[in-house]
Design a protein around this motif. Structure first.
Motif, mmCIF file in Angstrom:
data_model
loop_
_atom_site.group_PDB
_atom_site.id
_atom_site.type_symbol
_atom_site.label_atom_id
_atom_site.label_comp_id
_atom_site.label_asym_id
_atom_site.label_seq_id
_atom_site.Cartn_x
_atom_site.Cartn_y
_atom_site.Cartn_z
ATOM 1 N N ARG A 63 0.819 -1.226 0.000
ATOM 2 C CA ARG A 63 0.000 0.000 0.000
ATOM 3 C C ARG A 63 0.850 1.273 0.000
ATOM 4 O O ARG A 63 0.318 2.376 -0.069
ATOM 5 N N THR A 64 2.159 1.114 0.085
ATOM 6 C CA THR A 64 3.047 2.276 0.171
ATOM 7 C C THR A 64 3.075 3.033 -1.152
ATOM 8 O O THR A 64 3.136 2.434 -2.227
ATOM 9 N N ARG A 65 3.056 4.352 -1.027
ATOM 10 C CA ARG A 65 3.229 5.236 -2.177
ATOM 11 C C ARG A 65 4.394 6.180 -1.896
ATOM 12 O O ARG A 65 4.748 6.419 -0.739
ATOM 13 N N ILE A 66 4.945 6.720 -2.968
ATOM 14 C CA ILE A 66 6.048 7.678 -2.858
ATOM 15 C C ILE A 66 5.505 9.041 -3.283
ATOM 16 O O ILE A 66 5.120 9.227 -4.443
ATOM 17 N N HIS A 67 5.459 9.989 -2.355
ATOM 18 C CA HIS A 67 4.874 11.302 -2.603
ATOM 19 C C HIS A 67 5.989 12.312 -2.851
ATOM 20 O O HIS A 67 6.933 12.416 -2.052
ATOM 21 N N VAL A 68 5.891 13.071 -3.933
ATOM 22 C CA VAL A 68 6.992 13.954 -4.354
ATOM 23 C C VAL A 68 6.566 15.400 -4.559
ATOM 24 O O VAL A 68 7.390 16.232 -4.958
ATOM 25 N N GLY A 69 5.316 15.746 -4.312
ATOM 26 C CA GLY A 69 4.880 17.116 -4.548
ATOM 27 C C GLY A 69 4.873 17.456 -6.036
ATOM 28 O O GLY A 69 4.772 16.585 -6.906
ATOM 29 N N GLU A 70 5.019 18.750 -6.335
ATOM 30 C CA GLU A 70 4.944 19.211 -7.722
ATOM 31 C C GLU A 70 6.320 19.384 -8.362
ATOM 32 O O GLU A 70 6.416 19.779 -9.516
#
Length: 531
Positions: A63-70
């Protein structure tokens, strides 16, 4: 680079294979079914600036995601991280602009500098914060080392993929943390250079110095002087086939290095170490006669013809074309072991050539013999002397440093990775003595060169010369386990380093190297796990 010495014989391939077969036990992968544990926060290399353990670990799941913004730069680092983790975990690990939990890569203002970062780990996720993309990338390397070594596999493993709770705050001591690869004595393919780049990146090195020309081979295509590569690059030490990089090959190396936040520093060694060029073009010789190609290992016998004007046409063409291919700030012009050039001609040559480098937008680097002339404003010199080098030679370099010339420290009896570990080492040379893993680690750049101000020291670099090295296996055997120690010398504050703690952390890297297929030397004095 190295003093004049007798011609060296290459080791016989059968004997070498036998010797290395006994030595490369470090490449053994973990046993099937072996239990892999999470590394504590302080077990990474290089040693971080500050570690605060505590709290609940974070576990990467499907379920892990990698969040990087814009940020485009943060997304690039996020895609790199996902590419590292997907094969072994089997998870999708989507890279998204927004979200909570999971792994967050965040660019923000703060006390991080160009390459520093902060890693926070807890039950709800991991956040890596940095001021610049390079810092995010280095934080990812820390995260990578905190995960079990099995994460390096290219097939799905069982996990679990747990990162300990706590905070790492980190930034480098020196801005220059480099490694040099000699592709002239023996030629290495683009794929082999990329493999080395990946190994450098794991330990947060940020410069790849490519030694592109020498007596034995010219390795970069120059359109205005095509025989440099096609003829001058047609052989190597021992008479092998040699090779050269096309301009597209070189661009690919530069691109790949940049994706790992390494800057490529090209070197064209001048005015000595030029037999490959002299053999390619007769007019570059004072007598107009081209010498034969050279496949031995002597040094100091070749020189461009300093009085001829065509010499400077040649240099300008080469500098112009390489500068156009190289987005980095630096161009290395060598300058060592010019024994066949008089002192007066050497000074005259450097006075002519250094402004050419500046004209094409690059900053001069030279080996420390450049201080025998007048280094250009803003130039860096690379010191490769020994602990026991003559005091007058050291003072010449120190005087230049006091006058504003920056120093890259590469003491040969400390960080030359082609030096043998001991008398039984089947590869390498020993003109600078034996360099065991502790000697390559246990020194301090500050105060190393008497009389040179600490402010002049830009950092450290580990050269790897290739007289006896022919492939990636040879590179890795000589670089590992010494390379991570040099990386720590460049990154970590002196007070954060110490041999007793380091040797334990180094031993813990063995399992990761085994998974990565890195055949390393099981150096004495390190408590390696059983093979």
């Amino acid at each position: 680079m190295r003093p004049h010495r007798s011609t060296l014989r290459l080791l016989g391939s059968l004997l070498l294979a036998t010797a290395l077969g006994a030595s490369l036990t470090g490449a053994t992968a973990p046993r099937p079914g072996a239990t892999d544990t999470t590394s504590p926060l302080d077990r990474i290399i290089p040693a971080p600036s500050s570690v605060t353990p505590g709290g609940t670990p974070y576990r990467i799941t499907d379920r892990t995601r990698i969040h990087v913004g814009e940020s485009r730069e943060a997304r690039q680092v996020g895609e790199y991280l996902a590419g590292l983790l997907r094969p072994s975990t089997g998870y999708r690990l989507p890279v998204t602009a927004r979200g909570t939990g999971g792994i967050r890569l965040r660019l923000a203002k703060g006390p991080y500098g160009e390459e520093g970062y902060r890693l926070d780990s807890g039950r709800d996720g991991i956040t890596i914060t940095a001021g610049r993309p390079a810092g995010l990338f280095h934080g990812v390397q820390t995260l990578r080392q905190l995960l079990p070594a099995a994460v390096e596999h290219d097939t799905v493993q069982s996990g679990p993929w747990t990162v300990p709770g706590g905070t790492v705050e980190d930034s480098p001591r020196y801005a220059w943390r480099g490694a040099m690869l000699d592709v002239s004595r023996h030629f290495f393919s683009v794929a082999e250079v990329k493999r080395y780049i990946d190994q450098l990146a794991l330990y947060k090195l940020n410069k790849l110095h490519l030694h592109l020309s020498d007596d034995q081979g010219w390795r970069i295509a120059i359109d205005s002087w095509p025989r440099l590569a096609t003829y001058g690059g047609s052989t190597e030490v021992g008479g092998g086939p040699g090779g050269h990089y096309t301009k597209d090959d070189y661009r690919e190396i530069v691109r790949y290095a940049a994706s790992r936040h390494l800057e490529v520093v090209p070197e064209i060694d001048l005015p000595g170490h030029t037999n490959a060029a002299l053999a390619s073009y007769a007019e570059l010789n004072c007598d107009g006669v081209a010498p034969p190609l050279y496949t031995g290992t002597e040094v100091g016998f070749s020189s461009l013809c300093v009085p001829k004007e065509i010499t400077y046409d040649f240099v300008e063409d080469v500098v112009r074309e390489i500068a156009a291919l190289t987005p980095g700030r630096y161009l290395h012009i060598g300058g060592d072991e010019a024994h066949s050039t008089s002192h007066e001609d050497y000074v005259r040559f450097m006075d002519r050539v250094q402004p050419v480098v500046a004209e094409y937008g690059k900053q001069v680097i030279g080996w420390h013999q450049l201080t025998g002339a007048t280094p250009a404003e803003g130039a860096l010199v690379q010191y490769w002397g020994l602990d026991g080098t003559d005091a007058a030679e050291k003072e010449q370099v120190a005087a230049a440093a006091r006058n504003g010339t920056g120093l890259i420290l590469s003491p040969a009896d400390r960080v030359y990775l082609d030096m043998k570990y001991d008398a039984s080492t089947p590869l390498g040379l020993n003109w600078a003595g034996y360099v065991d893993v502790r000697r390559s680690y246990d020194w301090d750049p500050a105060g190393y060169l008497p009389g040179a101000p600490d402010s002049a020291v830009r950092g450290v670099e580990a050269p790897l010369w290739s007289e006896t090295l022919e492939d990636s296996g040879h590179i890795e055997y000589m670089a590992f386990p010494r390379l991570p120690g040099v990386a720590e010398v460049g990154w970590s504050a002196a007070g954060d380093r110490g041999w007793e703690g380091y040797r334990e952390r180094l031993a813990a890297q063995a399992e990761r190297w085994g998974v990565l297929g890195i055949g390393f030397h099981r150096a004495a004095g390190v408590p390696w796990p059983s093979a």
